[in-house]
Design an enzyme around this catalytic site. Structure first.
Site, PDB file in Angstrom:
ATOM      1  N   GLU A  93      65.162 -20.238 -40.626  1.00  0.00           N
ATOM      2  CA  GLU A  93      64.662 -21.147 -41.323  1.00  0.00           C
ATOM      3  C   GLU A  93      63.458 -20.730 -42.216  1.00  0.00           C
ATOM      4  OE1 GLU A  93      66.219 -25.254 -39.263  1.00  0.00           O
ATOM      5  OE2 GLU A  93      64.043 -24.188 -38.582  1.00  0.00           O
ATOM      6  N   CYS A 113      57.105 -20.603 -46.675  1.00  0.00           N
ATOM      7  CA  CYS A 113      56.813 -20.070 -45.513  1.00  0.00           C
ATOM      8  C   CYS A 113      58.009 -19.224 -45.210  1.00  0.00           C
ATOM      9  CB  CYS A 113      56.813 -21.172 -44.453  1.00  0.00           C
ATOM     10  SG  CYS A 113      56.243 -20.677 -42.779  1.00  0.00           S
ATOM     11  N   CYS A 165      62.219 -15.076 -31.652  1.00  0.00           N
ATOM     12  CA  CYS A 165      61.037 -14.519 -31.308  1.00  0.00           C
ATOM     13  C   CYS A 165      60.693 -13.928 -29.878  1.00  0.00           C
ATOM     14  CB  CYS A 165      59.814 -15.630 -31.749  1.00  0.00           C
ATOM     15  SG  CYS A 165      58.145 -15.134 -31.638  1.00  0.00           S
ATOM     16  N   CYS A 189      55.299 -18.508 -27.030  1.00  0.00           N
ATOM     17  CA  CYS A 189      54.101 -19.250 -27.207  1.00  0.00           C
ATOM     18  C   CYS A 189      54.562 -20.725 -26.499  1.00  0.00           C
ATOM     19  CB  CYS A 189      53.576 -19.473 -28.370  1.00  0.00           C
ATOM     20  SG  CYS A 189      52.835 -17.709 -28.983  1.00  0.00           S
ATOM     21  N   CYS A 225      55.267 -23.705 -29.136  1.00  0.00           N
ATOM     22  CA  CYS A 225      56.008 -23.479 -30.252  1.00  0.00           C
ATOM     23  C   CYS A 225      57.500 -23.507 -29.946  1.00  0.00           C
ATOM     24  CB  CYS A 225      55.485 -21.949 -30.741  1.00  0.00           C
ATOM     25  SG  CYS A 225      56.191 -21.539 -32.451  1.00  0.00           S
ATOM     26  N   CYS A 251      54.687 -26.874 -38.864  1.00  0.00           N
ATOM     27  CA  CYS A 251      54.134 -25.882 -38.140  1.00  0.00           C
ATOM     28  C   CYS A 251      54.812 -25.821 -36.575  1.00  0.00           C
ATOM     29  CB  CYS A 251      52.690 -25.569 -38.108  1.00  0.00           C
ATOM     30  SG  CYS A 251      52.032 -24.210 -37.288  1.00  0.00           S
TER      31      CYS A 251
END
Length: 402
Positions: free
Chosen positions: A121, A134, A141, A145, A148, A381
């Site tokens: 994305e 962005c 990933c 985290c 997230c 975010c």
């Protein structure tokens, strides 16, 4: 130290595969070497043709060799038979009520063309004085985290330099940001004489950019080249969760602005929120920040701090944040937590965020509170995720109402 595998496209492509390789993502020298190695042009004219291609690809945004009118027709024919200039496929394009755009892009692995496609994305945020893209650096990933959404998707692979640039090129195409391009009505035109829709790049999408250092470096050097995309290095920001060994090389070799995903002022809490802290704790991370090449009051590091209700938002933590950053020219972005399905956190109340910001401001640090953008399309975010576990609009609306 073992870092994720890098696929470095800074060198020339060798004619080892039957698939037509892409020229996107090669350095200018790499372009010249590739043209010669594939016997498209002679060594004598390699550099000249590479410069022509560079201009067509990155200034004019051309995707068809036949449109390269200053390249001889026989050379154009060889180029189209040997290479491709493919951009990612758009799976979905969503536009938020606030003008934010989110694309789900699909890529094929250039090294393994028969492998299943992957998706990432990319988000475009128009503002009154800029347009920020962005960009993602990995599919998934590894960092997990805990606040997230992207971290809940396992790492599939690194993106190549060409795939990172492909996001920028495709976004520019969709926004009419190339010469002669037509813009959507809400395409992010920037007032005050700025004609570009995309003025800023942030490596803050899916993935940890410094776990894909070589490809990110190559892509950003091309994006910032004055005779190409020509995006100022002062308008490119790379965000890392704290891969300490690559922070100094980022400043020295790429020379872009740095952002640190901090989110906690104690190691025990940061170990939970940002587990990479177990490998490189706060002391090591902040020491690397103090030594970031070119650091000055005119070139500050941005520290990102997501505001989690009752977790990291107390007055005491605000004061400790100020103490930790003493001596580092810095700006602190306070980010209200953006909810996602299954998250265990809540967003700090506005009054609490304002109190936290006031403490930091009075200590001399700029601490803007980031306005959430694109929440209705899950483009804010920490909300990016490329798996096809898409929520229904009803489910999204119910979550946003919390």
């Amino acid at each position: 130290m073992s870092l994720a595998l890098n696929l470095d496209h800074s060198t020339a492509i060798r004619p080892a595969s039957t698939a037509r390789p892409s020229l996107i993502g090669l350095s200018k020298a790499g372009l010249a070497e590739t043209l010669v190695s594939h016997e498209v042009v002679s060594e004598k004219e390699g550099r000249m043709r590479a410069s022509q291609l560079w201009n067509w690809l990155y200034v004019n945004g051309v995707t068809d060799f036949d449109r390269m009118t200053n390249v001889a027709k026989p050379v154009r024919q060889k180029l189209s038979e040997t290479f491709n200039l493919d951009r990612p496929e758009i799976v979905t394009e969503q536009v938020s009520v606030d003008g934010t755009r989110k694309w789900l892009f699909r890529f094929r692995d250039p090294a393994n063309p028969h492998m299943p496609a992957v998706e990432v994305e990319t988000v475009y945020i128009p503002e009154s004085d800029r347009g920020t893209l962005c960009v993602s650096s990995q599919v998934g990933c590894t960092l997990t985290c805990s606040f997230c959404h992207t971290g809940t998707q396992k790492l599939v692979r690194n993106l190549t330099a060409g795939e990172i640039l492909g996001q920028i090129l495709m976004a520019r195409e969709r926004l009419g940001d190339f010469p002669g391009g037509s813009r959507p009505d809400d395409g992010g035109l920037v007032p005050g004489g700025e004609t570009r829709a995309i003025t800023n790049i942030v490596m803050m999408g899916m993935g940890e950019p410094l776990y894909n250092y070589d490809n990110v470096k190559q892509a950003l050097l091309i994006a910032s080249a004055g005779d190409g995309m020509s995006i100022s290095k002062r308008r490119i920001t790379l965000s890392t969760s704290g891969v300490v060994p690559y922070i100094e090389p980022t400043g020295r070799e790429i020379d872009v602005m740095l952002a640190i995903s901090l989110h906690a002022v104690r190691d025990d809490l940061r170990d939970v929120l940002v587990p990479i802290n177990k490998k490189w704790p706060l002391k090591e991370l902040l020491e690397a920040c103090k030594n970031y090449p070119g650091l000055s009051n005119a070139r500050r590091i941005t520290f990102e701090y997501v505001m989690l209700d009752g977790i990291n938002d107390s007055d005491a933590e605000a004061r400790e944040l100020v103490r930790l950053l003493a001596g580092i020219p810095a700006k602190i972005n306070l980010i209200p937590f953006n909810p996602w399905p299954g998250s265990n956190y809540g967003t700090s109340p506005s009054s609490r965020i304002e109190r936290f910001a006031d403490i930091v401001n009075k200590a001399g640090y700029a601490s803007p509170v980031r306005t959430p953008r694109g929440r209705d399309i899950f483009a804010a975010c920490g909300q990016l995720k490329s798996e096809s576990e898409r929520m229904t609009k009803k489910d999204r609306d119910a979550l946003l109402a919390l």
